[in-house]
Design an enzyme around this catalytic site. Structure first.
Site, PDB file in Angstrom:
ATOM      1  N   GLU A  90     146.727  -3.169  12.484  1.00 15.45           N
ATOM      2  CA  GLU A  90     146.524  -1.839  13.539  1.00 15.45           C
ATOM      3  C   GLU A  90     145.367  -2.133  14.169  1.00 15.45           C
ATOM      4  O   GLU A  90     144.203  -2.689  13.111  1.00 15.45           O
ATOM      5  CB  GLU A  90     146.649  -0.835  12.890  1.00 15.45           C
ATOM      6  CG  GLU A  90     148.107  -0.749  11.936  1.00 15.45           C
ATOM      7  CD  GLU A  90     147.884   0.676  10.574  1.00 15.45           C
ATOM      8  OE1 GLU A  90     148.970   0.636   9.884  1.00 15.45           O
ATOM      9  OE2 GLU A  90     147.053   1.498  11.337  1.00 15.45           O
ATOM     10  N   CYS A 111     138.001   0.430  16.116  1.00 13.01           N
ATOM     11  CA  CYS A 111     138.164  -0.056  14.426  1.00 13.01           C
ATOM     12  C   CYS A 111     139.827  -1.702  14.852  1.00 13.01           C
ATOM     13  O   CYS A 111     140.256  -0.776  14.895  1.00 13.01           O
ATOM     14  CB  CYS A 111     138.617   1.227  13.390  1.00 13.01           C
ATOM     15  SG  CYS A 111     138.839   1.100  11.722  1.00 13.01           S
ATOM     16  N   CYS A 118     146.179  -6.626   3.137  1.00 14.93           N
ATOM     17  CA  CYS A 118     145.175  -6.529   2.279  1.00 14.93           C
ATOM     18  C   CYS A 118     145.754  -6.921   0.327  1.00 14.93           C
ATOM     19  O   CYS A 118     146.190  -6.483   0.273  1.00 14.93           O
ATOM     20  CB  CYS A 118     144.729  -5.809   1.997  1.00 14.93           C
ATOM     21  SG  CYS A 118     142.597  -5.393   1.337  1.00 14.93           S
ATOM     22  N   CYS A 122     143.220  -1.985  -3.954  1.00 16.48           N
ATOM     23  CA  CYS A 122     142.181  -0.540  -3.507  1.00 16.48           C
ATOM     24  C   CYS A 122     143.859   0.850  -4.184  1.00 16.48           C
ATOM     25  O   CYS A 122     143.846   0.923  -2.899  1.00 16.48           O
ATOM     26  CB  CYS A 122     140.962  -0.043  -2.757  1.00 16.48           C
ATOM     27  SG  CYS A 122     140.172  -1.210  -2.531  1.00 16.48           S
ATOM     28  N   CYS A 125     144.719   3.185  -1.258  1.00 23.42           N
ATOM     29  CA  CYS A 125     144.822   2.767   0.762  1.00 23.42           C
ATOM     30  C   CYS A 125     146.417   1.892   0.626  1.00 23.42           C
ATOM     31  O   CYS A 125     147.077   1.093  -0.070  1.00 23.42           O
ATOM     32  CB  CYS A 125     143.897   1.500   0.375  1.00 23.42           C
ATOM     33  SG  CYS A 125     143.822   0.730   2.414  1.00 23.42           S
ATOM     34  N   GLU A 166     140.669  -7.422   4.290  1.00 22.43           N
ATOM     35  CA  GLU A 166     139.448  -6.752   4.042  1.00 22.43           C
ATOM     36  C   GLU A 166     138.282  -8.147   5.118  1.00 22.43           C
ATOM     37  O   GLU A 166     138.594  -9.510   4.589  1.00 22.43           O
ATOM     38  CB  GLU A 166     138.697  -7.612   2.598  1.00 22.43           C
ATOM     39  CG  GLU A 166     137.859  -8.170   1.780  1.00 22.43           C
ATOM     40  CD  GLU A 166     136.663  -7.074   1.800  1.00 22.43           C
ATOM     41  OE1 GLU A 166     136.933  -5.570   2.161  1.00 22.43           O
ATOM     42  OE2 GLU A 166     135.378  -7.519   2.340  1.00 22.43           O
ATOM     43  N   SER A 197     132.474  -3.921   7.238  1.00 23.72           N
ATOM     44  CA  SER A 197     132.961  -2.845   6.240  1.00 23.72           C
ATOM     45  C   SER A 197     133.700  -3.515   4.854  1.00 23.72           C
ATOM     46  O   SER A 197     134.577  -4.371   5.031  1.00 23.72           O
ATOM     47  CB  SER A 197     134.377  -1.604   6.531  1.00 23.72           C
ATOM     48  OG  SER A 197     134.406  -1.158   5.911  1.00 23.72           O
ATOM     49  N   SER A 220     132.238   0.094   1.317  1.00 24.08           N
ATOM     50  CA  SER A 220     132.975   1.784   0.504  1.00 24.08           C
ATOM     51  C   SER A 220     133.044   1.511  -0.737  1.00 24.08           C
ATOM     52  O   SER A 220     133.492   0.812  -2.313  1.00 24.08           O
ATOM     53  CB  SER A 220     134.682   1.013   0.341  1.00 24.08           C
ATOM     54  OG  SER A 220     135.008   0.028   2.112  1.00 24.08           O
ATOM     55  N   LEU A 221     132.251   2.657  -1.228  1.00 19.36           N
ATOM     56  CA  LEU A 221     131.719   2.558  -2.359  1.00 19.36           C
ATOM     57  C   LEU A 221     133.189   3.845  -3.591  1.00 19.36           C
ATOM     58  O   LEU A 221     133.180   2.932  -4.327  1.00 19.36           O
ATOM     59  CB  LEU A 221     130.541   3.143  -2.358  1.00 19.36           C
ATOM     60  CG  LEU A 221     129.460   2.666  -3.340  1.00 19.36           C
ATOM     61  CD1 LEU A 221     129.163   1.400  -3.677  1.00 19.36           C
ATOM     62  CD2 LEU A 221     127.803   4.236  -3.851  1.00 19.36           C
ATOM     63  N   HIS A 222     132.660   4.252  -3.017  1.00 23.11           N
ATOM     64  CA  HIS A 222     134.192   5.838  -3.605  1.00 23.11           C
ATOM     65  C   HIS A 222     133.896   5.771  -5.214  1.00 23.11           C
ATOM     66  O   HIS A 222     135.468   7.167  -5.584  1.00 23.11           O
ATOM     67  CB  HIS A 222     135.639   4.714  -2.968  1.00 23.11           C
ATOM     68  CG  HIS A 222     135.615   4.746  -1.701  1.00 23.11           C
ATOM     69  ND1 HIS A 222     135.423   5.548  -0.889  1.00 23.11           N
ATOM     70  CD2 HIS A 222     136.474   3.346  -1.371  1.00 23.11           C
ATOM     71  CE1 HIS A 222     135.769   4.652   0.143  1.00 23.11           C
ATOM     72  NE2 HIS A 222     136.425   3.761   0.306  1.00 23.11           N
ATOM     73  N   ASN A 296     142.550  10.945   2.888  1.00 22.54           N
ATOM     74  CA  ASN A 296     143.525  11.132   3.187  1.00 22.54           C
ATOM     75  C   ASN A 296     145.195  10.788   2.698  1.00 22.54           C
ATOM     76  O   ASN A 296     144.596   9.955   2.258  1.00 22.54           O
ATOM     77  CB  ASN A 296     143.625   9.967   4.740  1.00 22.54           C
ATOM     78  CG  ASN A 296     143.630  10.555   6.433  1.00 22.54           C
ATOM     79  OD1 ASN A 296     143.761  11.609   6.531  1.00 22.54           O
ATOM     80  ND2 ASN A 296     142.736   9.744   6.609  1.00 22.54           N
ATOM     81  N   CYS A 339     143.350   3.897   7.112  1.00 23.68           N
ATOM     82  CA  CYS A 339     144.114   2.077   7.012  1.00 23.68           C
ATOM     83  C   CYS A 339     145.479   2.365   6.288  1.00 23.68           C
ATOM     84  O   CYS A 339     145.834   2.053   5.819  1.00 23.68           O
ATOM     85  CB  CYS A 339     143.552   1.989   5.941  1.00 23.68           C
ATOM     86  SG  CYS A 339     142.870   0.015   6.095  1.00 23.68           S
TER      87      CYS A 339
END
Ligand code: SAH
Length: 355
Positions: A90, A111, A118, A122, A125, A166, A197, A220-222, A296, A339
């Site tokens: 995408e 983007c 991936c 995570c 995601c 990634e 990122s 991407s800390l989160h 999301n 994502c």
């Protein structure tokens, strides 16, 4: 399957006995005139064009689905592309992120994806749900930009490597694609308008710091403590926060650029006052700005965004302490622009079809 010509730097284009200036002509046809066939390259001899065509592919990814949302002043686009081997990835074209480019940016940001699927899993995601399938080549990354410009009819001004995959786990292809995207003979987007990122591959952040381009870095800390971050992101067990934060400090020393921390707010998990104050400490060490993203919902995953007042309180706590905080409005939520979501749907549909 023929290799993509977009994988190559001009010095690598095959000459088939032609003089060296043909390389410059080919690059002009590809990136200035946006030729879609070798046949269109009028100033090349026919035999040479046939030889190029026999060994290289010039095709852009095929559109499987285009979704458009007009909920924002500038429309949001989301494309699902199919690569030569059938792989689906995408790209999303969203109104420019004020967190990355300032409120005045009356522009959009593209983007792009760097991998099919991936490997990092995570927990919030959609991209990781099906696991990692393969890396994209540099040319497949470049071709997403060319295809987005073709289908939107506009020149991409800002680019983030924040789609599926990634980027730092596909390091060589990433660097090569950045070179082609940045080059004056290539797509010509300035390094300051390019942002990579990462989920936090600390050793690779240091390698990126040593690369010549002045590209931006988003993390991407989160989670602001190892306890919370490890619950969301398995990578944190391998490269915990201390290591990640010192890699960011190193990056900043080398590049002199502000770093962006992405922080998805998840109800009841990382939206506490304690997380806000730990996040503040990290931002003081790194000199970073924070981009808060209300989570999301992804089908099949339990995470939800906190209620509005809790989101506001979280942002205010940090703003009061002098930090640069932006709250990402949900753009494209109605077109599954988070994502990996579109691909997930498409693959589920395909599966539903074939079973
Ligand atoms: N692997 C890279 C790039 C892909 S993910 C990285 O981790 O940075 C990039 C971003 O996708 C995340 O930082 C997050 O901003 C967004 N994202 C993924 N899942 C999301 C979700 N459920 N809600 C909101 N944003 C999400």
């Amino acid at each position: 399957m023929k290799p993509l010509i977009f994988d190559m730097l001009p010095e690598e284009y095959p000459l088939c006995g032609q003089p060296a200036y043909r390389k410059k002509q080919i690059a002009e046809w590809l990136y200035k005139n946006r030729a879609e066939t070798f046949d269109e390259m009028k100033n090349l001899p026919s035999a040479f064009k046939s030889e190029l065509d026999a060994s290289l592919s010039i095709s852009l990814p095929k559109i499987i689905r285009e979704q458009r949302s007009d909920e924002t002043r500038l429309a949001t686009f989301k494309w699902l592309w199919q690569m030569q081997d059938g792989a689906l990835v995408e790209s999303v074209l969203i109104p420019a992120s004020p967190a990355l480019y300032g409120e005045t940016a009356d522009r959009r940001t593209l983007c792009v994806s760097t991998q099919v699927g991936c490997a990092y899993g995570c927990h919030f995601c959609a991209s990781g749900l099906g696991g990692w399938k393969r890396d994209l080549t540099a040319g497949e990354i470049v071709a997403q930009v060319l295809a987005a410009e073709k289908h939107s009819g506009e020149k991409i001004q800002n680019l983030v490597f924040m789609g599926m995959g990634e980027p730092l786990a596909n390091f060589d292809a990433l660097l090569r694609s950045l070179q082609i995207i940045n080059a004056p003979w290539g797509i010509g987007i300035g390094a300051r308008h390019l942002t990579v990122s990462t989920c936090g591959l600390a050793p690779k952040i240091k390698m990126l710091a040593e690369s010549p381009l002045q590209i931006g870095l988003a993390i991407s800390l989160h989670g602001a403590t190892n306890e919370v971050r490890s619950q969301l992101m398995p990578i944190n067990k391998k490269h915990p926060l201390e290591e990640l934060v010192s890699a960011c400090v190193f990056y900043q020393e080398k590049k002199g650029r502000l770093i962006t921390f992405e922080f998805i707010l998840i109800d009841g998990l990382n939206d506490t006052p304690e997380q806000a104050s730990k996040l503040t400490e990290i931002c003081r060490r790194v000199d970073a700005k924070i981009n808060i993203i209300p989570c999301n919902p992804v089908e099949g995953l339990p995470w939800r965004k906190p209620p509005e007042d809790k989101i506001e309180r979280f942002c205010e706590t940090m703003q009061k302490r002098g930090l640069r905080v932006t709250l990402r409005k949900e753009k494209g939520g109605n077109i599954d622009a988070a994502c990996g979501q579109l691909r997930l749907k498409e693959e589920t549909n395909i599966k539903a079809f074939t079973i």
